[in-house]
Design a protein around this motif. Structure first.
Motif, short mmCIF file in Angstrom:
data_model
loop_
_atom_site.label_atom_id
_atom_site.label_comp_id
_atom_site.label_asym_id
_atom_site.label_seq_id
_atom_site.Cartn_x
_atom_site.Cartn_y
_atom_site.Cartn_z
N GLY A 1 -25.96 164.09 -47.77
CA GLY A 1 -27.31 163.61 -48.03
C GLY A 1 -27.93 164.38 -49.19
N PRO A 2 -29.02 163.85 -49.72
CA PRO A 2 -29.65 164.49 -50.88
C PRO A 2 -30.25 165.85 -50.53
CG PRO A 2 -31.03 162.72 -50.04
CD PRO A 2 -29.74 162.64 -49.29
N THR B 1 -27.62 154.19 -47.01
CA THR B 1 -26.31 154.85 -47.15
C THR B 1 -25.57 154.27 -48.34
OG1 THR B 1 -26.26 154.89 -44.73
CG2 THR B 1 -24.25 155.54 -45.88
N GLU B 2 -25.59 152.93 -48.42
CA GLU B 2 -24.92 152.26 -49.53
C GLU B 2 -25.47 152.75 -50.87
OE1 GLU B 2 -23.14 148.81 -49.10
OE2 GLU B 2 -22.73 148.71 -51.24
N ASP B 3 -26.79 152.82 -50.97
CA ASP B 3 -27.41 153.25 -52.22
C ASP B 3 -26.99 154.68 -52.57
OD1 ASP B 3 -28.66 150.84 -52.39
OD2 ASP B 3 -30.63 151.55 -51.72
N TYR B 4 -26.92 155.53 -51.58
CA TYR B 4 -26.58 156.93 -51.85
C TYR B 4 -25.12 157.06 -52.28
CZ TYR B 4 -26.05 161.96 -51.31
OH TYR B 4 -25.79 163.27 -51.55
N ILE B 5 -24.23 156.47 -51.52
CA ILE B 5 -22.80 156.69 -51.85
C ILE B 5 -22.37 155.96 -53.10
CG2 ILE B 5 -22.15 157.22 -49.45
CD1 ILE B 5 -20.86 154.48 -49.31
N THR B 6 -23.12 154.93 -53.50
CA THR B 6 -22.77 154.25 -54.75
C THR B 6 -23.55 154.83 -55.93
OG1 THR B 6 -24.43 152.53 -54.36
CG2 THR B 6 -22.20 152.05 -53.61
N GLY B 7 -24.30 155.89 -55.69
CA GLY B 7 -25.00 156.55 -56.78
C GLY B 7 -26.25 155.81 -57.22
N ARG B 8 -26.77 154.95 -56.38
CA ARG B 8 -27.97 154.18 -56.75
C ARG B 8 -29.20 154.71 -56.02
NH1 ARG B 8 -23.66 150.99 -57.23
NH2 ARG B 8 -23.56 149.59 -59.02
N PHE B 9 -29.15 156.00 -55.79
CA PHE B 9 -30.22 156.64 -55.01
C PHE B 9 -31.18 157.32 -55.96
CE2 PHE B 9 -31.82 160.54 -53.14
CZ PHE B 9 -32.33 160.12 -51.93
#
Lengths: 261, 226
Positions: free
Chosen positions: A44-45, A252-260
């Motif tokens: 997580g961030p 989760t999707e946004d974070y792991i795909t770098g779209r966070f």
């Protein structure tokens, strides 16, 4: 505590765990179960409370004066925040490896032997040192220089020595807080292979910024993020293979795909 | 050498590909066998068992995607996984050809027709042999072996041409059986295409070894065989 049976399904479990630093709620309502003899990663961030939660598992947060927790951390069916629990004994059973390798300024041999002796180890220390260094995949590299200062080792070797030191007191769970962030890629991969070996006998919980590491090295992954009030919350927990191929939650999707962010 | 997890899981996927390959080989030989024996029960079985091949293909694809997502393969590892994905698809399609041949048997039923069975048998044996060796070379990453296999396609093409002529001849000679004999064109087409897909597998072997993507000699579906 160590005499209790191993029949509980999970190595450790949290139920509605809240942790506060003074008035600030660092994490909110965390309920997580950690499978025995598996590697679970918490990702997580920054600021999402993952290290805070990790440090709750062996009550390292006790060292932060303003910190307090509500809810439960169940270990062998007992809440470790129960006043009857001996935190020192708890930390022997739930060991920790830190971000920066922190060997004692002593010999390689003493780094491994010292903790065990402090814990009343009565057996053959030479055997213990060899066995533990072998488990930590360090023996072949240091067996001819056991009297050498631990500080003369490379970063990756020092970190494996710290893992050996944690193993020497025969823990059940090993907590790892960013154990590879100070290491180069090859040393990192060696630690990850070592984690896989160790998971046959230990439960490992690792906090990492490096989600590729979580993907490579863990069996289960838990994704944390910050709520609107900046408290850390757990968004999703699943098998690592699922988290990284078809996460259920958009965050989760946004974070792991770098779209966070 | 680090990366035990990646190596172990890669080997597991390779084993599964070999298993899928042998399922497809068996399905092909069994399908051609039913054409000879006209054992409709057996043909139905081959037809239905294609479902198992399809399921295995999806399971392998899923395992490869998980490996790509979690292990961050690079260079040769990445090429190997990309090639495995490709070969997985080729094998599934070859399975479809076998299913198609079993379907021909089912359609022909008990009709008495004169088929060029000798050529069909030989085509199947050659194609299955090529597939078997191509998969071994693929797993062993042996580019030299892989480069030689597509050349054998000429033999299959020659058999195709002979069988094609025989089938046409039969159609003219016995127009009453034309509906059934026509189906034999489907069979030889499938076997010929199977060999082409073996060439694709060989291309992927060279790709793993060298990083070069190219088309090997041999007929494409679009090329004319007549």
């Amino acid at each position: 505590m160590e005499d209790m049976n191993q029949s509980t399904k999970y190595a450790i479990e949290t139920r509605g765990l809240n942790i506060f630093y003074g008035d600030f709620q660092a994490v909110k309502d965390i309920s997580l179960q950690f499978e025995r003899n598996r590697i679970t990663a918490i990702i997580g961030p920054s600021g999402c409370g993952k290290s805070t939660v990790l440090r709750a598992f062996n009550r390292m947060n006790d060292f932060v004066p303003s910190a307090h927790a509500t809810g439960e951390v169940l270990y062998h069916d007992q809440n470790i925040y129960d006043p009857s629990v001996d935190a020192v004994q708890l930390r022997r059973l739930i060991g920790m490896v830190f971000q920066k390798p922190n060997p004692f300024p002593k010999s390689i041999y003493d780094n491994v032997a010292w903790g065990a002796k402090m814990n009343g180890f009565r057996g053959n220390t030479d055997d213990l040192v060899e066995e533990t260094l072998r488990q930590a995949a360090l023996w072949d590299e240091v067996k001819d220089n056991l009297k050498k200062s631990a500080l003369a080792l490379s970063g990756g070797q020092q970190q494996r020595l710290c893992i050996a030191r944690a193993l020497a007191v025969r823990p059940e769970i090993i907590l790892m807080d960013e154990p590879c962030s100070a290491l180069d890629p090859i040393a990192t991969l060696k630690i990850e292979d070592l984690m896989r070996e160790l998971s046959q006998n230990y439960t490992i919980i690792i906090v990492t910024h490096n989600m590729q590491q979580a993907a490579r090295a863990s069996d289960y992954t838990s994704f944390f993020t910050m709520d609107t009030d900046r408290s850390g919350i757990m968004v999703e927990y699943n098998e690592t293979s699922l988290i990284f191929t078809k996460p259920k939650d958009q965050r989760t999707e946004d974070y792991i795909t770098g779209r966070f962010g | 050498m680090p990366r035990n997890t990646l190596n172990r899981q890669l080997n597991m996927v390779q084993d599964e590909i070999l298993l899928l390959g042998s399922m497809v080989e068996q399905a092909t030989l069994a399908a051609v066998g039913t054409l000879k024996s006209r054992n409709l029960r057996e043909a139905k079985l081959v037809f239905e068992q294609d479902q198992i091949i399809n399921e295995k293909r999806f399971a392998i694809e899923n395992a490869i995607l998980i490996l790509m997502a979690t292990q961050q393969p690079m260079a040769r590892d990445l090429r190997t996984l990309a090639a495995l994905l490709e070969v997985n698809t080729e094998l599934e399609r070859i399975g479809d050809y076998a299913k198609g041949i079993a379907k021909v048997t089912l359609r022909m039923g008990g009709a008495e027709v004169n088929l060029p069975m000798m050529e069909i048998d030989q085509m199947a044996e050659l194609a299955v042999g090529m597939l078997h060796r191509a998969l071994s070379a693929f797993i062993e990453e042996n580019a030299n072996v892989a480069l030689a296999i597509p050349k054998e396609d000429d033999l299959i093409d020659a058999l195709f041409n002979t069988a094609y002529s025989k089938i046409l001849h039969e159609m003219v000679a016995n127009p009453a059986t034309i509906d059934s004999v026509n189906l034999a064109l489907w069979v030889i087409h499938n076997l010929e295409r199977m060999a082409d897909r073996v060439s694709n597998i060989c291309e992927r072997t060279v790709f793993i070894a060298t990083g070069e993507l190219f088309e090997m000699d041999g007929m494409d579906e679009e090329d004319l065989n007549v």
